[in-house]
Every structure is written in structure tokens, then in C-alpha cells.
Design a protein around this motif. Sequence first.
Motif, PDB file in Angstrom:
ATOM      1  N   TYR A 148     -10.500   4.925  -5.019  1.00  0.00           N
ATOM      2  CA  TYR A 148      -9.341   4.579  -5.914  1.00  0.00           C
ATOM      3  C   TYR A 148      -8.753   5.823  -6.454  1.00  0.00           C
ATOM      4  O   TYR A 148      -7.339   5.803  -6.705  1.00  0.00           O
ATOM      5  CB  TYR A 148      -9.985   3.673  -7.011  1.00  0.00           C
ATOM      6  CG  TYR A 148     -10.293   2.400  -6.527  1.00  0.00           C
ATOM      7  CD1 TYR A 148      -9.266   1.378  -6.426  1.00  0.00           C
ATOM      8  CD2 TYR A 148     -11.551   1.961  -6.056  1.00  0.00           C
ATOM      9  CE1 TYR A 148      -9.323   0.085  -6.076  1.00  0.00           C
ATOM     10  CE2 TYR A 148     -11.533   0.800  -5.831  1.00  0.00           C
ATOM     11  CZ  TYR A 148     -10.730  -0.275  -5.804  1.00  0.00           C
ATOM     12  OH  TYR A 148     -11.010  -1.764  -5.398  1.00  0.00           O
ATOM     13  N   ARG A 149      -9.671   6.960  -6.831  1.00  0.00           N
ATOM     14  CA  ARG A 149      -9.093   7.970  -7.309  1.00  0.00           C
ATOM     15  C   ARG A 149      -8.009   8.833  -6.320  1.00  0.00           C
ATOM     16  O   ARG A 149      -6.971   9.253  -6.854  1.00  0.00           O
ATOM     17  CB  ARG A 149     -10.276   9.333  -7.479  1.00  0.00           C
ATOM     18  CG  ARG A 149     -10.792   8.612  -8.774  1.00  0.00           C
ATOM     19  CD  ARG A 149     -11.869   9.737  -9.374  1.00  0.00           C
ATOM     20  NE  ARG A 149     -13.029   9.814  -8.447  1.00  0.00           N
ATOM     21  CZ  ARG A 149     -14.001  10.913  -8.549  1.00  0.00           C
ATOM     22  NH1 ARG A 149     -14.135  11.398  -9.711  1.00  0.00           N
ATOM     23  NH2 ARG A 149     -14.908  11.018  -7.756  1.00  0.00           N
ATOM     24  N   TRP A 199      -1.011   4.494  -1.567  1.00  0.00           N
ATOM     25  CA  TRP A 199      -2.037   4.426  -0.978  1.00  0.00           C
ATOM     26  C   TRP A 199      -1.759   4.858   0.543  1.00  0.00           C
ATOM     27  O   TRP A 199      -0.881   4.746   1.253  1.00  0.00           O
ATOM     28  CB  TRP A 199      -2.849   2.785  -0.733  1.00  0.00           C
ATOM     29  CG  TRP A 199      -3.524   2.570  -2.079  1.00  0.00           C
ATOM     30  CD1 TRP A 199      -2.914   2.578  -3.157  1.00  0.00           C
ATOM     31  CD2 TRP A 199      -4.758   2.573  -2.270  1.00  0.00           C
ATOM     32  NE1 TRP A 199      -3.969   2.093  -4.137  1.00  0.00           N
ATOM     33  CE2 TRP A 199      -4.999   2.224  -3.776  1.00  0.00           C
ATOM     34  CE3 TRP A 199      -6.079   2.740  -1.411  1.00  0.00           C
ATOM     35  CZ2 TRP A 199      -6.216   2.120  -4.263  1.00  0.00           C
ATOM     36  CZ3 TRP A 199      -7.226   2.597  -2.221  1.00  0.00           C
ATOM     37  CH2 TRP A 199      -7.432   2.205  -3.496  1.00  0.00           C
ATOM     38  N   LYS A 200      -3.097   5.488   1.110  1.00  0.00           N
ATOM     39  CA  LYS A 200      -2.797   6.161   2.440  1.00  0.00           C
ATOM     40  C   LYS A 200      -3.999   5.584   3.311  1.00  0.00           C
ATOM     41  O   LYS A 200      -5.217   5.179   2.837  1.00  0.00           O
ATOM     42  CB  LYS A 200      -3.051   7.657   2.536  1.00  0.00           C
ATOM     43  CG  LYS A 200      -1.976   8.397   1.771  1.00  0.00           C
ATOM     44  CD  LYS A 200      -2.344   9.612   1.853  1.00  0.00           C
ATOM     45  CE  LYS A 200      -1.118  10.662   1.153  1.00  0.00           C
ATOM     46  NZ  LYS A 200      -1.618  12.066   1.461  1.00  0.00           N
ATOM     47  N   TYR A 206      -7.725  -5.428  -2.078  1.00  0.00           N
ATOM     48  CA  TYR A 206      -7.646  -4.311  -1.372  1.00  0.00           C
ATOM     49  C   TYR A 206      -8.364  -4.064   0.042  1.00  0.00           C
ATOM     50  O   TYR A 206      -7.621  -3.653   0.861  1.00  0.00           O
ATOM     51  CB  TYR A 206      -8.079  -2.985  -1.981  1.00  0.00           C
ATOM     52  CG  TYR A 206      -7.010  -2.335  -3.121  1.00  0.00           C
ATOM     53  CD1 TYR A 206      -5.828  -1.736  -2.488  1.00  0.00           C
ATOM     54  CD2 TYR A 206      -7.198  -2.612  -4.446  1.00  0.00           C
ATOM     55  CE1 TYR A 206      -4.904  -1.185  -3.503  1.00  0.00           C
ATOM     56  CE2 TYR A 206      -6.126  -2.203  -5.487  1.00  0.00           C
ATOM     57  CZ  TYR A 206      -5.155  -1.391  -4.936  1.00  0.00           C
ATOM     58  OH  TYR A 206      -4.083  -1.071  -5.869  1.00  0.00           O
ATOM     59  N   LEU A 246       0.838  -1.242   0.105  1.00  0.00           N
ATOM     60  CA  LEU A 246      -0.076   0.117   0.001  1.00  0.00           C
ATOM     61  C   LEU A 246       0.678   1.392  -0.134  1.00  0.00           C
ATOM     62  O   LEU A 246       0.596   2.390  -0.770  1.00  0.00           O
ATOM     63  CB  LEU A 246      -0.852  -0.331   1.073  1.00  0.00           C
ATOM     64  CG  LEU A 246      -1.878  -0.947   1.125  1.00  0.00           C
ATOM     65  CD1 LEU A 246      -2.886  -1.096   2.451  1.00  0.00           C
ATOM     66  CD2 LEU A 246      -3.040  -0.781   0.075  1.00  0.00           C
ATOM     67  N   ALA A 282       2.465   1.663  -3.667  1.00  0.00           N
ATOM     68  CA  ALA A 282       1.538   1.825  -4.598  1.00  0.00           C
ATOM     69  C   ALA A 282       0.984   3.440  -4.301  1.00  0.00           C
ATOM     70  O   ALA A 282       0.073   3.945  -4.944  1.00  0.00           O
ATOM     71  CB  ALA A 282       0.538   0.717  -4.536  1.00  0.00           C
ATOM     72  N   LYS A 300      -6.730   7.211  -3.921  1.00  0.00           N
ATOM     73  CA  LYS A 300      -5.697   6.288  -3.137  1.00  0.00           C
ATOM     74  C   LYS A 300      -5.626   6.307  -1.781  1.00  0.00           C
ATOM     75  O   LYS A 300      -4.966   6.349  -0.901  1.00  0.00           O
ATOM     76  CB  LYS A 300      -4.415   6.397  -3.677  1.00  0.00           C
ATOM     77  CG  LYS A 300      -4.184   5.844  -5.145  1.00  0.00           C
ATOM     78  CD  LYS A 300      -2.893   5.920  -5.620  1.00  0.00           C
ATOM     79  CE  LYS A 300      -2.651   5.075  -6.995  1.00  0.00           C
ATOM     80  NZ  LYS A 300      -1.172   4.991  -7.431  1.00  0.00           N
ATOM     81  N   ARG A 301      -7.136   6.173  -1.088  1.00  0.00           N
ATOM     82  CA  ARG A 301      -7.259   6.198   0.111  1.00  0.00           C
ATOM     83  C   ARG A 301      -8.234   4.886   0.666  1.00  0.00           C
ATOM     84  O   ARG A 301      -9.114   4.668  -0.121  1.00  0.00           O
ATOM     85  CB  ARG A 301      -8.022   7.354   0.736  1.00  0.00           C
ATOM     86  CG  ARG A 301      -7.189   8.793   0.497  1.00  0.00           C
ATOM     87  CD  ARG A 301      -8.123  10.010   0.981  1.00  0.00           C
ATOM     88  NE  ARG A 301      -9.446   9.774   0.376  1.00  0.00           N
ATOM     89  CZ  ARG A 301     -10.608  10.366   0.913  1.00  0.00           C
ATOM     90  NH1 ARG A 301     -10.565  10.465   2.320  1.00  0.00           N
ATOM     91  NH2 ARG A 301     -11.780  10.188   0.536  1.00  0.00           N
TER      92      ARG A 301
END
Length: 244
Positions: free
Chosen positions: A199-200, A73-74, A101, A68, A71, A202-203
Amino acid sequence: SSMSNRANMIGTRGSAQRIAARRERYRAALGARAGIIPRSHLLPSMQRTLFNTPLLKPLLRAASIAFLRVAGWKTEGRLPAEARKSVFIAVPHTSNWDLPYTLMAGFAFDLNLVWMGKESLFRAPFGPLMRWLGGLPVARSRSTNAVASAAQALREATGPLQLVLAPEATRGQTRQWRTGFYYIALEAQVPIVMAWLDYRGKRVGLGPAFTPTGDLDRDLAEIRRFYANVMGPDAGPCDAESPL
């Protein structure tokens, strides 16, 4: 006078029995529309999953956190202390990537997840793998009380257990939500945790624990407001539909 008192007692007992009978018919109606969930599938002590496999869990948790992070992601929020046993709703349900995910987020937040999916996902030869991933098959065509059995399993679980449902039921934007998650939480007397995948942006996050009051329309409106604030239009509509 004694005969009158006795008649009143009989009448009161009869009224209570009628109320209990209506409650059972209501629960049975929910179950008939909800599908089948074997109780053993909901008890972590009776089902080995990747979240409770010794030695493997810390490795998968480290790998999930690393993936994560790399990539981009938070993770936001954390599991409230009162929600060790709870029902999670995951919104939106729009992609085939939702499951991997969700599993990685489960490790990142150090959860013990089980999730409910349509029965077709569990057909041979994939059934054992899906169950090991924490999956619970739901067959909506069968007449059984899935809501009550899921709620009872949550109540009887001896350790942390988070049951994940996607109220949208199918991928893509839908006009209505299935309300099984709500009735399971209400029956089990556990909170609902509002989770999301963005997804937009990334959370992936966990919201506060929400205690259902029994007023379905009011509670769904409150849930809708939360998702509108967190995700805007990605949250989709939040109208009540059939359970599960």
C-alpha cells in the motif's frame, strides 16, 4: 523357506498398511483443524464467479486496469506458465481493502481466482455475493478434511485455477502463519505463487512459482526471504502455525 517368504510378504504388506493409515490420520488431523470447503465451491465449472462470467469479465478487467492506473498503482511480475493451476499466498493481510484490490489484481493479471475466507463472511444475505466474488467459506470449528478436498479440486480442475489464501489468516501483523496453503499445494502437486500488496508503494505483484519440497521449515524460510527482499518489514514474520 516358502513360509519365511510368505511371512516377509505379510510383514511388508502390514507395514505399508500402517504407513497408509498414519498418512490418512495425518490428513484427517489437518482437515479437522482446517475447516470445511465443499468441493463444488472449488470447481469453476460448478461455481459461477465474476472471473468466469461471460461478457462481464472483459468489462471488469478493463475497469480494474483503468482504476489501478488512475490510482497510481503498478503491477509487477506475471503468472508463470507452470502456475496456471496453483496456490497463491497474499501478504500482508492488514486491511479491509485487501479483497477489492486482490480482485482487481486478479483481473489485471488475467487470472481465475478463488479465495478462502472465514465462514462469517458468508452469512445471509451476503453468501451468494461472496461466492460470486470467488469466495469459499472455511469453518474451522467443523471436523472435515479441507486441505485434502481443496487439493483434490485443484488436481481435477480442467482449466486454469488459482486458489488464494492469506497465511496470516487475520488482518494485522501476526507472529505465526497458518500453513494450510503449503499442504494444499503439496497434496495437489502444484506450485505456490508468492503475491503481495504494497500500500505504501502502491504496488501489486506476483513472484516466482515455488515448488514445495515437503521440508516445511526450510521452505517457509525460503518464502520469508522472498518477502523480506520484496517488501522489507511489511512482510511480517513467517513462523509455522496450524493449517488454514
